[in-house]
Design an enzyme around this catalytic site. Structure first.
Site, PDB file in Angstrom:
ATOM      1  N   CYS A 129     -22.718 -15.239   5.677  1.00  0.00           N
ATOM      2  CA  CYS A 129     -21.710 -15.433   6.737  1.00  0.00           C
ATOM      3  C   CYS A 129     -21.072 -14.122   7.194  1.00  0.00           C
ATOM      4  CB  CYS A 129     -20.625 -16.387   6.245  1.00  0.00           C
ATOM      5  SG  CYS A 129     -21.291 -17.945   5.685  1.00  0.00           S
ATOM      6  N   HIS A 263     -14.153 -15.960  10.471  1.00  0.00           N
ATOM      7  CA  HIS A 263     -15.302 -16.828  10.181  1.00  0.00           C
ATOM      8  C   HIS A 263     -14.805 -18.271  10.205  1.00  0.00           C
ATOM      9  CE1 HIS A 263     -18.801 -18.535   8.539  1.00  0.00           C
ATOM     10  NE2 HIS A 263     -18.369 -18.667   7.297  1.00  0.00           N
ATOM     11  N   ASN A 293     -19.431 -24.544  10.865  1.00  0.00           N
ATOM     12  CA  ASN A 293     -19.667 -23.224  10.284  1.00  0.00           C
ATOM     13  C   ASN A 293     -21.109 -22.799  10.607  1.00  0.00           C
ATOM     14  OD1 ASN A 293     -20.310 -21.104   8.563  1.00  0.00           O
ATOM     15  ND2 ASN A 293     -19.315 -21.994   6.772  1.00  0.00           N
TER      16      ASN A 293
HETATM   17  O1  UT7 Z   1     -19.459 -20.149   5.016  1.00  0.00           O
HETATM   18  C1  UT7 Z   1     -19.416 -19.954   3.620  1.00  0.00           C
HETATM   19  C2  UT7 Z   1     -18.015 -20.072   3.187  1.00  0.00           C
HETATM   20  N1  UT7 Z   1     -17.742 -21.471   2.937  1.00  0.00           N
HETATM   21  C3  UT7 Z   1     -16.471 -21.868   2.826  1.00  0.00           C
HETATM   22  O2  UT7 Z   1     -15.561 -21.101   3.021  1.00  0.00           O
HETATM   23  C4  UT7 Z   1     -16.238 -23.285   2.394  1.00  0.00           C
HETATM   24  C5  UT7 Z   1     -14.971 -23.348   1.573  1.00  0.00           C
HETATM   25  N2  UT7 Z   1     -14.757 -24.681   0.978  1.00  0.00           N
HETATM   26  C6  UT7 Z   1     -14.341 -25.708   1.722  1.00  0.00           C
HETATM   27  O3  UT7 Z   1     -14.167 -25.610   2.923  1.00  0.00           O
HETATM   28  C7  UT7 Z   1     -14.013 -26.999   0.992  1.00  0.00           C
HETATM   29  O4  UT7 Z   1     -13.981 -26.764  -0.386  1.00  0.00           O
HETATM   30  C8  UT7 Z   1     -15.018 -28.148   1.296  1.00  0.00           C
HETATM   31  C9  UT7 Z   1     -14.888 -28.581   2.740  1.00  0.00           C
HETATM   32  C10 UT7 Z   1     -16.453 -27.705   1.045  1.00  0.00           C
HETATM   33  C11 UT7 Z   1     -14.704 -29.346   0.415  1.00  0.00           C
HETATM   34  O5  UT7 Z   1     -13.337 -29.717   0.591  1.00  0.00           O
HETATM   35  P1  UT7 Z   1     -12.352 -29.907  -0.648  1.00  0.00           P
HETATM   36  O6  UT7 Z   1     -11.067 -30.309  -0.115  1.00  0.00           O
HETATM   37  O7  UT7 Z   1     -12.408 -28.661  -1.487  1.00  0.00           O
HETATM   38  O8  UT7 Z   1     -13.005 -31.120  -1.405  1.00  0.00           O
HETATM   39  P2  UT7 Z   1     -13.485 -31.192  -2.920  1.00  0.00           P
HETATM   40  O9  UT7 Z   1     -14.780 -30.490  -3.102  1.00  0.00           O
HETATM   41  O10 UT7 Z   1     -12.354 -30.839  -3.828  1.00  0.00           O
HETATM   42  O11 UT7 Z   1     -13.745 -32.750  -3.062  1.00  0.00           O
HETATM   43  C12 UT7 Z   1     -12.652 -33.675  -3.018  1.00  0.00           C
HETATM   44  C13 UT7 Z   1     -13.227 -35.059  -2.956  1.00  0.00           C
HETATM   45  C14 UT7 Z   1     -14.309 -35.315  -3.986  1.00  0.00           C
HETATM   46  O12 UT7 Z   1     -14.222 -36.666  -4.398  1.00  0.00           O
HETATM   47  P3  UT7 Z   1     -13.502 -37.033  -5.796  1.00  0.00           P
HETATM   48  O13 UT7 Z   1     -14.257 -36.288  -6.863  1.00  0.00           O
HETATM   49  O14 UT7 Z   1     -12.090 -36.576  -5.661  1.00  0.00           O
HETATM   50  O15 UT7 Z   1     -13.659 -38.508  -5.868  1.00  0.00           O
HETATM   51  C15 UT7 Z   1     -15.567 -35.158  -3.205  1.00  0.00           C
HETATM   52  O16 UT7 Z   1     -16.643 -35.882  -3.742  1.00  0.00           O
HETATM   53  O17 UT7 Z   1     -13.817 -35.250  -1.665  1.00  0.00           O
HETATM   54  C16 UT7 Z   1     -15.164 -35.725  -1.860  1.00  0.00           C
HETATM   55  N3  UT7 Z   1     -15.972 -35.265  -0.739  1.00  0.00           N
HETATM   56  C17 UT7 Z   1     -16.107 -35.954   0.380  1.00  0.00           C
HETATM   57  N4  UT7 Z   1     -15.614 -37.144   0.754  1.00  0.00           N
HETATM   58  C18 UT7 Z   1     -15.951 -37.593   1.964  1.00  0.00           C
HETATM   59  C19 UT7 Z   1     -16.660 -34.106  -0.635  1.00  0.00           C
HETATM   60  N5  UT7 Z   1     -17.266 -34.052   0.552  1.00  0.00           N
HETATM   61  C20 UT7 Z   1     -16.937 -35.197   1.205  1.00  0.00           C
HETATM   62  C21 UT7 Z   1     -17.256 -35.711   2.457  1.00  0.00           C
HETATM   63  N6  UT7 Z   1     -16.736 -36.916   2.798  1.00  0.00           N
HETATM   64  N7  UT7 Z   1     -18.046 -35.065   3.351  1.00  0.00           N
END
Ligand code: UT7
Length: 336
Positions: A129, A263, A293
């Site tokens: 990225c 980004h 992204n």
């Molecule tokens: O370009 C490279 C750089 N990339 C980034 O900067 C990405 C940085 N990270 C993020 O933007 C976020 O961490 C994500 C968008 C990838 C994920 O968001 P989050 O708020 O950190 O979610 P999480 O991974 O902590 O997951 C929270 C919950 C989980 O469920 P449980 O375990 O609490 O039941 C996940 O399974 O959200 C669930 N989850 C989803 N639910 C519905 C994860 N993805 C999804 C989804 N829809 N698409």
């Protein structure tokens, strides 16, 4: 997890050294026509428009059906050349930042060179990225040495081809597209800060295919693995620290910055930076809601949209801030 970057940080400040660099004289971008909504994704994944909008800030993304990174980069380059009133044969250097090119060789840049009918030196850069800003800094070296007069720098990604479309935590956040800039000799490139930490525990994209009969496949290949939470922490720390540092190191106040082109990884990362740095959201160029992204294409697409939407005054200070796979970070200060 603690990140140590000090050993790998490279700084260049052409203003201090009075070395000739470049000005951006044209921008262009291209998004493939197919738009995929969150509701479209929710038809095959356990996700929802509400979750994606609230947790990431994306409503739609453009997904390529049959265009590869070089095709999209070529379209963006044509628009940048048009704005720059520059013919392809005036370009001495083409650098493309991409992690999703269709061929190892010819490169994305080399393929675009051929499409343009140009003879420019052409090569690709892979720093995920942050790749577009690594490419800009590489181009700056050619300008410093006086070996080129005009250059094309392109970020182009077909992220859709390296996603696991069954993994809701990665496939909903990416999109496809390309952005490009035309550079000519000038004094607009003020400084950059680049860093790399070559670990694979937070983001990893193993390449696919190994023809060796002795090879034993041990993991899924050709798709993005990302620890979202660790990447998020890395991103918010990076963006706030690096924007603040580049301003301090170049003796400018954060108030002097006209626009920040970050980004486009997650709207919450940008909102966090806005709050921590006390820079209003209006100064951040944001298109994540429509584009998602697009990795190395993210900053040049957002820059092109900013450039076409606002009357950027000559001399305005603009900061680009990237972070991502590598792990890599890149922050760039330019004078428009
Ligand atoms: O370009 C490279 C750089 N990339 C980034 O900067 C990405 C940085 N990270 C993020 O933007 C976020 O961490 C994500 C968008 C990838 C994920 O968001 P989050 O708020 O950190 O979610 P999480 O991974 O902590 O997951 C929270 C919950 C989980 O469920 P449980 O375990 O609490 O039941 C996940 O399974 O959200 C669930 N989850 C989803 N639910 C519905 C994860 N993805 C999804 C989804 N829809 N698409």
């Amino acid at each position: 997890m603690t990140y140590f970057f000090s050993l790998l940080v490279v700084k260049s400040t052409s203003a201090e050294r009075k070395i000739m660099s470049f000005n951006i004289i044209g921008t262009g971008s291209y998004l493939p026509p197919q738009i995929v909504t969150n509701d479209d994704l929710a038809k095959t994944l356990d996700t929802s428009d509400e979750w994606i909008t609230q947790r990431v800030g994306i409503s739609t993304r453009h997904i390529s059906v049959d265009e590869c990174a070089a095709d999209m980069g070529y379209q963006a380059a044509l628009k940048a050349l048009e704005m720059a009133k520059t013919q392809p044969d005036e370009i001495d250097l083409i650098i493309a930042a991409s992690i999703t090119g269709d061929n190892i060789c010819p490169t994305v840049a080399g393929t675009i060179q051929k499409m343009l009918g140009s003879n420019a030196i052409s090569f690709d850069i892979n720093s995920a990225c942050s790749g577009f800003l690594f490419a800009l800094d590489t181009a700056a070296g050619f300008f410093e040495r006086g070996t080129v007069k005009k250059a094309l720098v392109i970020g182009s990604e077909r992220m859709s081809k390296i996603l696991d479309w069954n993994d809701r935590s990665t496939c909903v956040i990416f999109g496809d597209g390309a952005g490009a800039v035309v550079l000519e000799v000038g004094d607009g490139y003020i400084a950059s800060k680049l860093s790399t930490k070559g670990d694979d525990d937070v983001i990893k994209i193993p390449t696919g295919r190994n023809n060796s009969p002795f090879y034993k496949k041990t993991m899924d290949e050709g798709i993005v693995f990302m620890d979202g939470q660790e990447t998020f922490k890395f991103a918010v720390n990076t963006i706030t620290r690096e924007i603040s540092d580049i301003a301090n190191e170049n003796n400018i106040s954060l108030n002097d910055i006209k626009y920040i082109v970050p980004h486009q990884a997650n709207i919450r990362i940008i909102q966090y930076a806005s709050k921590r740095l006390n820079i209003p959201m209006e100064k951040f160029s944001v298109n994540i809601e429509r584009c998602g992204n697009t990795s190395a294409a993210s900053i040049p697409i957002a820059l092109d949209e900013l450039c076409r939407a606002k009357d950027l005054q000559k001399g305005s200070l603009i900061v680009f801030s990237a972070f991502g796979g590598g792990l890599s970070t890149a922050t760039t200060l330019i004078k428009w």
